[in-house]
Motif scaffolding. Structure first.
Motif, mmCIF file in Angstrom:
data_model
loop_
_atom_site.group_PDB
_atom_site.id
_atom_site.type_symbol
_atom_site.label_atom_id
_atom_site.label_comp_id
_atom_site.label_asym_id
_atom_site.label_seq_id
_atom_site.Cartn_x
_atom_site.Cartn_y
_atom_site.Cartn_z
ATOM 1 N N SER A 162 0.798 -1.233 0.000
ATOM 2 C CA SER A 162 0.000 0.000 0.000
ATOM 3 C C SER A 162 0.826 1.277 0.000
ATOM 4 O O SER A 162 0.268 2.370 -0.155
ATOM 5 C CB SER A 162 -0.905 0.013 1.237
ATOM 6 N N ASN A 163 2.141 1.148 0.198
ATOM 7 C CA ASN A 163 3.005 2.336 0.312
ATOM 8 C C ASN A 163 2.598 3.231 1.489
ATOM 9 O O ASN A 163 2.913 4.406 1.540
ATOM 10 C CB ASN A 163 2.981 3.170 -0.973
ATOM 11 N N HIS A 165 -0.456 4.145 2.092
ATOM 12 C CA HIS A 165 -1.680 4.887 1.782
ATOM 13 C C HIS A 165 -2.886 4.225 2.443
ATOM 14 O O HIS A 165 -3.130 3.029 2.247
ATOM 15 C CB HIS A 165 -1.909 4.952 0.275
ATOM 16 N N THR A 167 -6.097 5.750 2.121
ATOM 17 C CA THR A 167 -7.148 5.989 1.140
ATOM 18 C C THR A 167 -6.522 6.129 -0.253
ATOM 19 O O THR A 167 -5.310 6.314 -0.387
ATOM 20 C CB THR A 167 -7.944 7.264 1.469
ATOM 21 N N LYS A 168 -7.360 6.071 -1.272
ATOM 22 C CA LYS A 168 -6.890 6.127 -2.651
ATOM 23 C C LYS A 168 -6.239 7.485 -2.934
ATOM 24 O O LYS A 168 -6.881 8.521 -2.834
ATOM 25 C CB LYS A 168 -8.059 5.906 -3.605
ATOM 26 N N PRO A 169 -4.962 7.506 -3.325
ATOM 27 C CA PRO A 169 -4.300 8.774 -3.644
ATOM 28 C C PRO A 169 -4.593 9.211 -5.085
ATOM 29 O O PRO A 169 -4.983 8.399 -5.929
ATOM 30 C CB PRO A 169 -2.811 8.430 -3.490
ATOM 31 N N ASN A 176 2.475 6.109 -7.475
ATOM 32 C CA ASN A 176 2.074 6.119 -6.070
ATOM 33 C C ASN A 176 2.574 4.920 -5.278
ATOM 34 O O ASN A 176 2.667 4.989 -4.048
ATOM 35 C CB ASN A 176 0.546 6.162 -5.962
ATOM 36 N N TYR A 177 2.888 3.830 -5.971
ATOM 37 C CA TYR A 177 3.255 2.602 -5.257
ATOM 38 C C TYR A 177 4.648 2.143 -5.681
ATOM 39 O O TYR A 177 4.855 1.729 -6.823
ATOM 40 C CB TYR A 177 2.202 1.517 -5.508
ATOM 41 N N LYS A 251 -2.906 -1.905 -3.532
ATOM 42 C CA LYS A 251 -3.019 -0.443 -3.561
ATOM 43 C C LYS A 251 -3.258 0.032 -2.124
ATOM 44 O O LYS A 251 -2.676 -0.536 -1.191
ATOM 45 C CB LYS A 251 -4.089 0.006 -4.553
ATOM 46 N N SER A 252 -4.091 1.046 -1.908
ATOM 47 C CA SER A 252 -4.284 1.555 -0.544
ATOM 48 C C SER A 252 -5.116 0.580 0.286
ATOM 49 O O SER A 252 -5.765 -0.332 -0.247
ATOM 50 C CB SER A 252 -4.987 2.914 -0.583
#
Length: 303
Positions: A162-163, A165, A167-169, A176-177, A251-252
């Motif tokens: 998720s890096n 995150h 919430t969705k960036p 982003n990742y 992802k997030s």
């Protein structure tokens, strides 16, 4: 909800259909000699479900690295078709609505049967997976020209978390990742996805690999190092020096929870949410995709 028995029969029928189609195809082409001719060199087949926010980036990236055609089977409840409309109209995307659960294997077998004579290579991947040429290769087509004697290439994953995150960036997924497991040889990265020669596929029985013709002198997929893959969905070790799949699995946290609620595409099961799946305990940064960011931002801005 469909029962496991129904799903087993449905998937089993699709395999029988694919195998029968392969045998008929082989008989029809037995006396055709000379170099095989195709409309496209590299295509992708994917089953998509509620992936609309990510599809333009995913398609434009793969066009950049050499993909000619996309065969997309849509089980979505969102505005996916609206997003895909320009690509459908241009002929770059062949679109089919395929609602329901456990549609992945039937979709793959349908694509293999319908399009095997139209494309030299067919990549069987998901919409959160980006096929990436590495090192000396600028495109995946450049890479694949070295493997035309083989029925398939098994490409290893590198999985991103998720890096951090929640919430969705905003912005590109590939930007982003960048956080991956500290150990490239982590068990998750032994998994492969397949780029197959559909003319040598008898049937697809699993999302990660296919069954190849016994008529061919080479009957197994190989890794980028030409090692035969004997363990089905897994290679013996992870190798991503020539080609890889950047897999943005979670992802997030917010997006991963939504993904789990959608259910799995190849079965009637649901993923469980656990923090280790979206936040690896041991991590490092991987910037492989950064070289594409500026170009991708330019492309998407003009579309």
């Amino acid at each position: 909800m469909k029962s496991p028995w129904y799903i087993c029969v449905k998937n089993g029928f699709s395999r029988i259909y694919a195998c029968s189609h392969y045998l008929c195809f082989s008989v029809r082409n037995f006396f055709k000699f000379g170099k095989r001719k195709y409309r496209d060199y590299l295509s992708i087949v994917a089953v998509i479900k509620d992936e609309a926010p990510y599809l333009r980036e995913w398609i434009e990236f793969h066009k950049l690295i050499g993909v000619d055609k996309f065969y997309l089977y849509d089980a979505a409840t969102d505005n996916t078709k609206e997003i895909l409309a320009p690509y459908i109209n241009s002929g770059e995307v062949v679109y089919r609505i395929m609602p329901g659960k456990s549609v992945q294997i039937p979709a793959y077998n349908d694509a293999i049967c319908k399009y095997r004579s139209l494309t030299r290579w067919l990549a069987v991947v998901d919409a959160d997976e980006f096929i990436v040429p590495v090192g000396q290769f600028d495109t995946v087509t450049d890479f694949l020209k070295n493997y035309e004697d083989y029925p398939a290439v098994g490409v290893n994953w590198i999985m991103y978390d998720s890096n951090g995150h929640v919430t969705k960036p905003d912005g590109l997924v590939i930007k982003n990742y960048t956080r991956v497991h500290a150990d490239d040889n982590h068990k998750d990265n032994h998994l492969i996805k397949s780029i197959v020669d559909p003319c040598r596929v008898m049937w697809c029985g699993q999302p990660h690999y296919c069954h190849y013709s016994w008529l061919s002198h080479r009957r197994k997929a190989v890794t980028e190092n030409y090692n035969e893959i004997n363990m089905g969905s897994y290679s013996e070790y992870n190798s991503v020096c020539k080609i890889r799949i950047c897999h943005y699995y979670s992802k997030s946290k917010e997006e991963f929870e939504k993904k789990c609620k959608r259910g799995m595409a190849d079965s009637n099961q649901y993923r469980t949410v656990s923090e280790e799946q979206y936040n690896y305990s041991e991590t490092k940064q991987d910037y492989t995709m950064m070289k594409y960011v500026e170009r991708m931002e330019e492309i998407l801005l003009t579309k």
